[in-house]
Design a protein around this motif. Structure first.
Motif, short mmCIF file in Angstrom:
data_model
loop_
_atom_site.label_atom_id
_atom_site.label_comp_id
_atom_site.label_asym_id
_atom_site.label_seq_id
_atom_site.Cartn_x
_atom_site.Cartn_y
_atom_site.Cartn_z
N ASP A 1 0.83 -1.21 0.00
CA ASP A 1 0.00 0.00 0.00
C ASP A 1 0.86 1.25 0.00
O ASP A 1 0.62 2.20 -0.75
N SER A 2 1.90 1.23 0.85
CA SER A 2 2.80 2.39 0.91
C SER A 2 3.56 2.57 -0.41
O SER A 2 3.75 3.69 -0.89
N LEU A 3 3.98 1.44 -1.00
CA LEU A 3 4.72 1.50 -2.26
C LEU A 3 3.84 2.06 -3.37
O LEU A 3 4.28 2.87 -4.20
N SER A 4 2.57 1.64 -3.40
CA SER A 4 1.63 2.15 -4.40
C SER A 4 1.42 3.65 -4.20
O SER A 4 1.33 4.42 -5.18
N TYR A 5 1.33 4.06 -2.95
CA TYR A 5 1.14 5.48 -2.63
C TYR A 5 2.36 6.30 -3.11
O TYR A 5 2.20 7.36 -3.74
N ILE A 6 3.57 5.81 -2.82
CA ILE A 6 4.80 6.51 -3.23
C ILE A 6 4.87 6.58 -4.77
O ILE A 6 5.19 7.64 -5.34
N ALA A 7 4.57 5.45 -5.43
CA ALA A 7 4.63 5.42 -6.89
C ALA A 7 3.65 6.42 -7.50
O ALA A 7 3.98 7.14 -8.46
N GLU A 8 2.45 6.48 -6.93
CA GLU A 8 1.43 7.40 -7.45
C GLU A 8 1.89 8.84 -7.32
O GLU A 8 1.73 9.65 -8.24
N ARG A 9 2.48 9.19 -6.17
CA ARG A 9 2.93 10.57 -5.96
C ARG A 9 4.14 10.92 -6.83
O ARG A 9 4.36 12.09 -7.15
N LEU A 10 4.92 9.89 -7.20
CA LEU A 10 6.08 10.12 -8.09
C LEU A 10 5.69 10.06 -9.57
O LEU A 10 6.49 10.38 -10.45
N GLY A 11 4.46 9.60 -9.84
CA GLY A 11 3.99 9.53 -11.22
C GLY A 11 4.60 8.40 -12.01
O GLY A 11 4.80 8.50 -13.23
N VAL A 12 4.90 7.27 -11.33
CA VAL A 12 5.46 6.11 -12.01
C VAL A 12 4.66 4.87 -11.62
O VAL A 12 3.86 4.90 -10.67
N GLU A 13 4.89 3.79 -12.34
CA GLU A 13 4.25 2.52 -12.00
C GLU A 13 5.02 1.85 -10.86
O GLU A 13 6.24 2.02 -10.73
N VAL A 14 4.30 1.08 -10.06
CA VAL A 14 4.94 0.33 -8.98
C VAL A 14 6.02 -0.59 -9.54
O VAL A 14 7.10 -0.75 -8.95
N SER A 15 5.74 -1.17 -10.71
CA SER A 15 6.69 -2.11 -11.32
C SER A 15 8.03 -1.46 -11.59
O SER A 15 9.07 -2.09 -11.49
N GLU A 16 8.01 -0.15 -11.91
CA GLU A 16 9.27 0.54 -12.20
C GLU A 16 10.10 0.68 -10.92
O GLU A 16 11.33 0.61 -10.96
N LEU A 17 9.42 0.87 -9.79
CA LEU A 17 10.15 0.96 -8.52
C LEU A 17 10.70 -0.40 -8.11
O LEU A 17 11.77 -0.49 -7.51
#
Length: 412
Positions: free
Chosen positions: A50-66
């Motif tokens: 959930d936190s990773l999805s939140y961070i990815a959304e705020r950075l404007g990238v997909e979770v998979s890229e992180l």
């Protein structure tokens, strides 16, 4: 060059945050604390999905890229550095191949898909080869497979041509041709469409290899087909190389009208494209023709001195120019000065085609004739033995005929 460090998840988040000029507090927002985000970035805490999805959304990238061990952005940055190293001008090369191996090496096991991965593997494999590392084939195979899957035919063909030309540089011409034909067949079987420039690359390489193995008939057929295709499609890529090849063949078979036609076409192309190399080759070829086939040594000598005075010629032609000046002076019976130029002729390690090698191997035969005229029969015998030894494995050409006739003259 320092060994590259592959980013961790936390480092990747921090890098993206800084690229977007966000503070820890701004990225943390309302769902994370500044302290927790700091721990994540320093790899001291693992975020929940959930936190990773939140961070990815705020950075404007997909979770998979992180989550990727190597992000696309990171690969693009590495590729940019690698391209700069790999495309260093030949005359300026120092340790660029070694630097590229150090740069890409840590990533090789992570290069599984995508253009960036394939291109890095391709350059990495070529640098391993240039550095005489036996492990070059495995990354080459992986790069070819990715290109094939992505239908990037030009790059796939480039790998096939490279594999063939390795044998060519080892003067294993039959093996080189066999590899190229196998690679081309595989490419054409797996790709319904071959773009015009890739087709011309394959045709040109195939033609020079058929000439190299002594099958002039097939080489001429392929060369003619490529020239007609180029005209029909209005794609003039490789056309100067094809005209040079056609002119050289016409010269060696002593077809004056065909030779004049292709030299005219090459000159027209050189004027149109402002191609310095094409224009130089047309002039140099005429001097060579006057020397070796017309025996018009005075005219050849005058033309060669005009070329030298202008000084606008590729450095790699130095030995060919010295050879032709030496031949013209020999023909003018200025044997001592002829030897001065003939002794400057060297064979660079990038010269591999039998036509070029056979032409340059004449230097020893002409030196032998000069020494014979200057009453140095022992040196003449030594030099003609060198020429015969060099030419013995080459396919039939007028240059080989000249060396063998000179051998008969000196030894009888």
């Amino acid at each position: 060059m320092e060994v590259c460090h592959i980013e961790t998840l936390g480092e990747r988040i921090r890098k993206l945050r800084k690229q977007q000029q966000l503070t820890l507090e701004a990225l943390a927002g309302k769902q994370l604390t500044k302290g927790m985000l700091s721990l994540i970035e320093n790899n001291k805490a693992n975020p929940s999905m959930d936190s990773l999805s939140y961070i990815a959304e705020r950075l404007g990238v997909e979770v998979s890229e992180l989550l990727e061990e190597v992000s696309t952005q990171e690969l693009r940055e590495v590729l940019d550095k690698a391209e700069k190293l790999y495309n260093t001008e030949f005359d300026l090369l120092t340790d660029e191949y070694s630097q590229l191996i150090t740069l890409v090496g840590p990533y090789t096991e992570k290069l599984l898909q995508g253009y960036e991965a394939a291109r890095l593997l391709e350059m990495y494999s070529r640098c391993l080869y240039h550095e005489k590392k036996e492990a070059w084939q495995e990354p080459s195979n992986r790069a070819a497979q990715i290109y094939e899957q992505m239908k990037i035919t030009p790059r796939r063909a480039s790998i096939g041509i490279f594999r063939a030309m390795i044998k060519f540089t080892e003067h294993q011409y039959d093996d080189a041709l066999a590899i190229l034909l196998r690679e081309r067949s595989e490419i054409e079987t797996n790709n319904a469409f071959i773009d015009p420039m890739t087709r011309l690359d394959l045709d040109y390489t195939e033609a020079i290899l058929y000439f190299a193995v002594g099958d002039s008939a097939t080489a001429i057929q392929i060369m003619g087909r490529a020239i007609e295709f180029s005209k029909k499609e209005q794609v003039f890529y490789r056309i100067d190389h094809l005209y040079r090849l056609a002119a050289a063949h016409a010269m060696m078979k002593r077809d004056e009208s065909e030779y004049a036609y292709y030299i005219k076409k090459l000159t027209q192309y050189g004027d149109f494209a402002d191609d310095r190399d094409a224009l130089f080759f047309a002039k140099f070829s005429k001097a060579h023709y006057l020397n070796s086939f017309k025996k018009s040594y005075k005219e050849a000598n005058s033309l060669l001195h005009l070329i030298l005075e202008k000084g606008d010629f590729p450095k790699e032609f130095d030995s060919f120019l010295n050879l032709e000046i030496g031949v013209s002076l020999f023909g003018l019976q200025d044997f001592e000065h002829a030897l001065v130029f003939l002794e400057k002729v060297t064979i660079a390690d990038y010269i591999h085609h039998p036509f070029d090698l056979s032409s340059l191997y004449q230097k020893d035969a002409y030196q032998a004739l000069c020494h014979l005229e200057l009453s140095n029969p022992t040196e003449a015998m030594r030099l003609i033995d060198v020429a015969v030894n060099n030419i013995s494995v080459m396919p039939h050409t007028p240059y080989k005929d000249f060396i063998m006739k000179t051998y008969d003259l000196i030894t009888t």
